[in-house]
Design a protein around this motif. Structure first.
Motif, PDB file in Angstrom:
ATOM      1  N   ALA A 275     -34.259 -34.508   9.071  1.00 54.20           N
ATOM      2  CA  ALA A 275     -34.823 -35.001   7.543  1.00 54.20           C
ATOM      3  C   ALA A 275     -34.756 -36.702   7.301  1.00 54.20           C
ATOM      4  N   ALA A 276     -33.611 -37.098   8.091  1.00 58.63           N
ATOM      5  CA  ALA A 276     -33.426 -38.614   7.533  1.00 58.63           C
ATOM      6  C   ALA A 276     -34.299 -39.386   8.405  1.00 58.63           C
ATOM      7  N   PHE A 277     -34.758 -38.962   9.606  1.00 64.65           N
ATOM      8  CA  PHE A 277     -35.755 -39.862  10.386  1.00 64.65           C
ATOM      9  C   PHE A 277     -36.891 -39.075  10.849  1.00 64.65           C
ATOM     10  N   PRO A 278     -37.972 -38.730   9.876  1.00 68.23           N
ATOM     11  CA  PRO A 278     -38.910 -37.983  10.404  1.00 68.23           C
ATOM     12  C   PRO A 278     -39.917 -38.462  11.457  1.00 68.23           C
ATOM     13  N   ASP A 279     -39.793 -39.859  11.418  1.00 67.71           N
ATOM     14  CA  ASP A 279     -40.692 -40.709  12.363  1.00 67.71           C
ATOM     15  C   ASP A 279     -40.353 -40.588  13.465  1.00 67.71           C
ATOM     16  N   LEU A 280     -38.908 -40.143  13.955  1.00 70.51           N
ATOM     17  CA  LEU A 280     -38.717 -40.353  15.408  1.00 70.51           C
ATOM     18  C   LEU A 280     -38.975 -38.889  16.146  1.00 70.51           C
ATOM     19  N   GLY A 281     -39.604 -37.891  15.434  1.00 69.59           N
ATOM     20  CA  GLY A 281     -39.902 -36.762  16.356  1.00 69.59           C
ATOM     21  C   GLY A 281     -38.814 -35.954  16.867  1.00 69.59           C
ATOM     22  N   ILE A 282     -37.836 -35.843  16.240  1.00 66.33           N
ATOM     23  CA  ILE A 282     -36.483 -35.332  16.666  1.00 66.33           C
ATOM     24  C   ILE A 282     -36.714 -33.699  16.512  1.00 66.33           C
ATOM     25  N   GLU A 283     -36.054 -33.279  17.716  1.00 73.05           N
ATOM     26  CA  GLU A 283     -35.979 -31.697  17.748  1.00 73.05           C
ATOM     27  C   GLU A 283     -34.633 -31.336  17.473  1.00 73.05           C
ATOM     28  N   PRO A 284     -34.337 -30.619  16.582  1.00 79.52           N
ATOM     29  CA  PRO A 284     -32.834 -30.266  16.174  1.00 79.52           C
ATOM     30  C   PRO A 284     -32.193 -29.526  17.309  1.00 79.52           C
ATOM     31  N   GLY A 285     -33.082 -28.667  18.022  1.00 81.19           N
ATOM     32  CA  GLY A 285     -32.579 -27.940  19.449  1.00 81.19           C
ATOM     33  C   GLY A 285     -31.970 -28.933  20.143  1.00 81.19           C
ATOM     34  N   ALA A 286     -32.527 -30.082  20.546  1.00 77.59           N
ATOM     35  CA  ALA A 286     -32.009 -31.085  21.551  1.00 77.59           C
ATOM     36  C   ALA A 286     -30.589 -31.516  21.062  1.00 77.59           C
ATOM     37  N   PHE A 287     -30.409 -31.567  20.013  1.00 78.32           N
ATOM     38  CA  PHE A 287     -29.004 -31.949  19.374  1.00 78.32           C
ATOM     39  C   PHE A 287     -28.008 -30.835  19.471  1.00 78.32           C
ATOM     40  N   ALA A 288     -28.615 -29.672  19.561  1.00 74.95           N
ATOM     41  CA  ALA A 288     -27.494 -28.600  19.585  1.00 74.95           C
ATOM     42  C   ALA A 288     -27.315 -28.436  21.082  1.00 74.95           C
ATOM     43  N   ILE A 289     -28.091 -28.554  21.953  1.00 68.62           N
ATOM     44  CA  ILE A 289     -27.684 -28.690  23.300  1.00 68.62           C
ATOM     45  C   ILE A 289     -26.850 -29.608  23.965  1.00 68.62           C
ATOM     46  N   ALA A 290     -27.174 -30.815  23.154  1.00 70.61           N
ATOM     47  CA  ALA A 290     -26.109 -31.904  23.606  1.00 70.61           C
ATOM     48  C   ALA A 290     -24.884 -31.514  23.024  1.00 70.61           C
ATOM     49  N   GLY A 291     -24.767 -30.887  21.754  1.00 67.98           N
ATOM     50  CA  GLY A 291     -23.459 -30.635  21.194  1.00 67.98           C
ATOM     51  C   GLY A 291     -22.586 -29.615  21.952  1.00 67.98           C
ATOM     52  N   MET A 292     -23.153 -28.682  22.782  1.00 71.24           N
ATOM     53  CA  MET A 292     -22.605 -27.773  23.401  1.00 71.24           C
ATOM     54  C   MET A 292     -21.829 -28.633  24.572  1.00 71.24           C
ATOM     55  N   GLY A 293     -22.365 -29.422  25.122  1.00 72.29           N
ATOM     56  CA  GLY A 293     -21.557 -30.142  26.326  1.00 72.29           C
ATOM     57  C   GLY A 293     -20.601 -31.153  25.493  1.00 72.29           C
ATOM     58  N   ALA A 294     -20.940 -31.719  24.397  1.00 73.76           N
ATOM     59  CA  ALA A 294     -19.983 -32.860  23.884  1.00 73.76           C
ATOM     60  C   ALA A 294     -18.540 -32.064  23.443  1.00 73.76           C
ATOM     61  N   LEU A 295     -18.689 -30.922  22.769  1.00 70.15           N
ATOM     62  CA  LEU A 295     -17.357 -30.353  22.261  1.00 70.15           C
ATOM     63  C   LEU A 295     -16.394 -29.950  23.434  1.00 70.15           C
ATOM     64  N   PHE A 296     -17.162 -29.390  24.622  1.00 65.65           N
ATOM     65  CA  PHE A 296     -16.320 -29.106  25.661  1.00 65.65           C
ATOM     66  C   PHE A 296     -15.756 -30.273  26.326  1.00 65.65           C
ATOM     67  N   ALA A 297     -16.730 -31.400  26.314  1.00 64.19           N
ATOM     68  CA  ALA A 297     -16.095 -32.602  26.863  1.00 64.19           C
ATOM     69  C   ALA A 297     -14.777 -33.106  25.999  1.00 64.19           C
ATOM     70  N   ALA A 298     -15.004 -32.996  24.613  1.00 64.88           N
ATOM     71  CA  ALA A 298     -13.878 -33.665  23.685  1.00 64.88           C
ATOM     72  C   ALA A 298     -12.644 -32.891  24.012  1.00 64.88           C
ATOM     73  N   THR A 299     -12.775 -31.470  24.129  1.00 67.70           N
ATOM     74  CA  THR A 299     -11.464 -30.591  24.054  1.00 67.70           C
ATOM     75  C   THR A 299     -10.948 -30.577  25.580  1.00 67.70           C
ATOM     76  N   VAL A 300     -11.829 -30.163  26.475  1.00 64.64           N
ATOM     77  CA  VAL A 300     -11.425 -30.121  27.863  1.00 64.64           C
ATOM     78  C   VAL A 300     -11.198 -31.746  28.776  1.00 64.64           C
ATOM     79  N   ARG A 301     -11.773 -32.624  28.335  1.00 70.50           N
ATOM     80  CA  ARG A 301     -11.976 -33.818  28.593  1.00 70.50           C
ATOM     81  C   ARG A 301     -12.560 -33.736  30.177  1.00 70.50           C
ATOM     82  N   ALA A 302     -13.618 -33.225  30.168  1.00 66.82           N
ATOM     83  CA  ALA A 302     -14.278 -33.124  31.425  1.00 66.82           C
ATOM     84  C   ALA A 302     -15.834 -33.389  31.350  1.00 66.82           C
ATOM     85  N   PRO A 303     -16.167 -34.617  30.799  1.00 61.34           N
ATOM     86  CA  PRO A 303     -17.678 -34.956  30.568  1.00 61.34           C
ATOM     87  C   PRO A 303     -18.530 -34.549  31.643  1.00 61.34           C
TER      88      PRO A 303
END
Length: 464
Positions: free
Chosen positions: A373-401
């Motif tokens: 919504a904030a950057f409509p010109d970038l053509g962002i797909e919300p699903g891409a952020f969701a998939i990146a988020g899966m690995g990010a929380l795992f890395a932040a908690t388990v510390r295995a990026p």
């Protein structure tokens, strides 16, 4: 005097040749024998973990059949009763026969690799298998991945004990079994290898033989699972295009937010575990009664609000369909965060892997909608952020990026998102470390060791 050294320049008497040949054979065959046993461990880990998954699915299906076409009041009563009964079995088996089977089990494997925790595979395997099936099928927010790692590690220790391997090779099979268990749980062989080498790096005894054993076990476990379940990703998601370079800074920003979330989550887990201990005081009747109440409650919730119950791997594809408003996603995230803490910290035989992946998906999807919504010109797909988020929380908690990146890639088959996932997970790890966070499983292991020492001192004082 006959020379035994293979590197001696002196002539060797003829009579000593048979002994030298025997030594050469023994030295040469032991590594091959260990690798062969690693393959057997992988096959057994894949088989048992596949049966474990099938058992959970079967009990859930039977539970659904018993509750089908019932009026709401019967759903309420029967749903609570069936799940409470399942919870009673899981909690009772754990507390009575193998307390180390409670929780995910990964800290126990790490402790065993440092010779700090015993591996009583003859107790843990049946308790984790049947107890885990009961608690996971009750509707609680638990994952089967941590239990699969513990099951695999115990299978490795079992094989090492049965074949009376030396201690060093026994540790290699323990690690190989853990890798095979994770690989089978996620259908992700490379992630299984990396998890042992990255997350368990303080405990893993590095050698070329041990690394080969871990790799062979992970591959054989995956092949066994695929023969049982098929060759498909664990989570079926759309293939998203790689985001534009000018949008990658958003992934770094999101990663920083995930670092804060991971730091807070780890603190909450430890605090919640202490809260449960204060409630049941390690007394069996209290432990089982509280577990029954938790299991029964989530059994009812699974019938009326299924999105806030279960491990989360079935929920993730539904989230990607775009049928949820951003406010609804945030509410589901908040409820599942509390539910994950309540279920995982209760001591039930179940893991936190899958629940954290679901939390990461929800949190990342919220960011994706905001950025869209904030950057409509970038053509962002919300699903891409969701998939990146899966690995990010795992890395932040388990510390295995690195493991988080590879794990999510193998699970979702979205190889084109590796770069944004790298940016997000590294950002999350750096922020979590900057805040003073430590790996979740290491902290749980330290807590377990402290509790074991207190119990030992208490028993000593009573005996005195």
């Amino acid at each position: 005097m006959a020379q035994d050294s293979l590197f001696s320049s002196d002539p060797v008497p003829a009579g000593s040749h048979p002994r030298l040949v025997l030594r050469l054979i023994q030295q040469d065959k032991m590594p091959l024998w260990v690798l062969l046993l690693a393959a057997i461990v992988g096959i057994l880990a894949g088989l048992v973990c596949g049966l474990f998954e099938s058992g959970v699915s079967w009990v859930i299906a039977q539970r659904g059949l018993l509750l089908a076409d019932r009026p709401w009041w019967q759903l309420l009563l029967m749903g609570f009763a069936i799940s409470a009964l399942l919870g009673m079995v899981g909690y009772f088996l754990t507390h009575t026969f193998a307390p180390e089977a409670g929780g995910s089990g990964i800290p126990e494997i790490e402790g065993a690799m440092e010779d700090l925790r015993p591996v009583r595979w003859w107790r843990v395997l049946p308790v984790k298998f049947f107890g885990g099936i009961c608690t996971l099928s009750s509707g609680m927010v638990l994952g089967r991945e941590g239990p699969s790692v513990q099951i695999g590690g115990n299978v490795g220790k079992m094989v090492a004990d049965l074949f009376r391997l030396p201690k060093e090779h026994g540790h290699a099979l323990l690690a190989a079994g853990a890798a095979g268990g994770l690989a089978a749980a996620f259908n992700a062989p490379l992630a299984g290898i990396l998890f042992v080498m990255e997350e368990m790096r303080p405990q893993f005894r590095y050698s070329f033989l041990a690394i080969k054993a871990v790799a062979i076990s992970a591959v054989m476990a995956t092949l066994t699972l695929q023969n049982m379940k098929g060759q498909h990703p664990v989570i079926a998601l759309p293939h998203y295009d790689a985001p534009a370079l000018k949008a990658l800074w958003l992934f770094l920003f999101m990663g920083a937010a995930f670092g804060v979330l991971g730091f807070v989550f780890n603190k909450l887990v430890l605090a919640c575990q202490d809260g449960y201990l204060a409630l049941h005081q390690n007394k069996r009747h209290r432990f089982v009664a509280i577990g029954m109440l938790v299991a029964g409650t989530f059994g009812v919730l699974s019938l009326f609000v299924p999105s806030v119950t279960g491990g989360g791997t079935d929920l993730i594809p539904q989230l990607m369909d775009g049928g949820y408003a951003m406010a609804t996603l945030f509410v589901i995230f908040s409820v599942r965060l509390v539910a994950t803490l309540v279920c995982f910290c209760s001591g039930a035989p179940g893991g936190v892997f899958a629940p954290t992946l679901a939390l990461g998906t929800l949190f990342g999807l919220v960011f994706g909608y905001i950025f869209h919504a904030a950057f409509p010109d970038l053509g962002i797909e919300p699903g891409a952020f969701a998939i990146a988020g899966m690995g990010a929380l795992f890395a932040a908690t388990v510390r295995a990026p690195v493991t988080g990146i590879v794990l999510v890639t193998e699970m979702t088959d979205n190889y084109q998102l590796i770069l944004p996932m790298m940016i997000t997970t590294i950002g999350a790890t750096i922020v979590a470390q900057w805040l003073g966070g430590r790996p979740l499983y290491s902290q749980i292991l330290e807590r377990t060791l402290r509790m074991a020492e207190r119990l030992r001192l208490a028993d000593t004082s009573k005996a005195g």
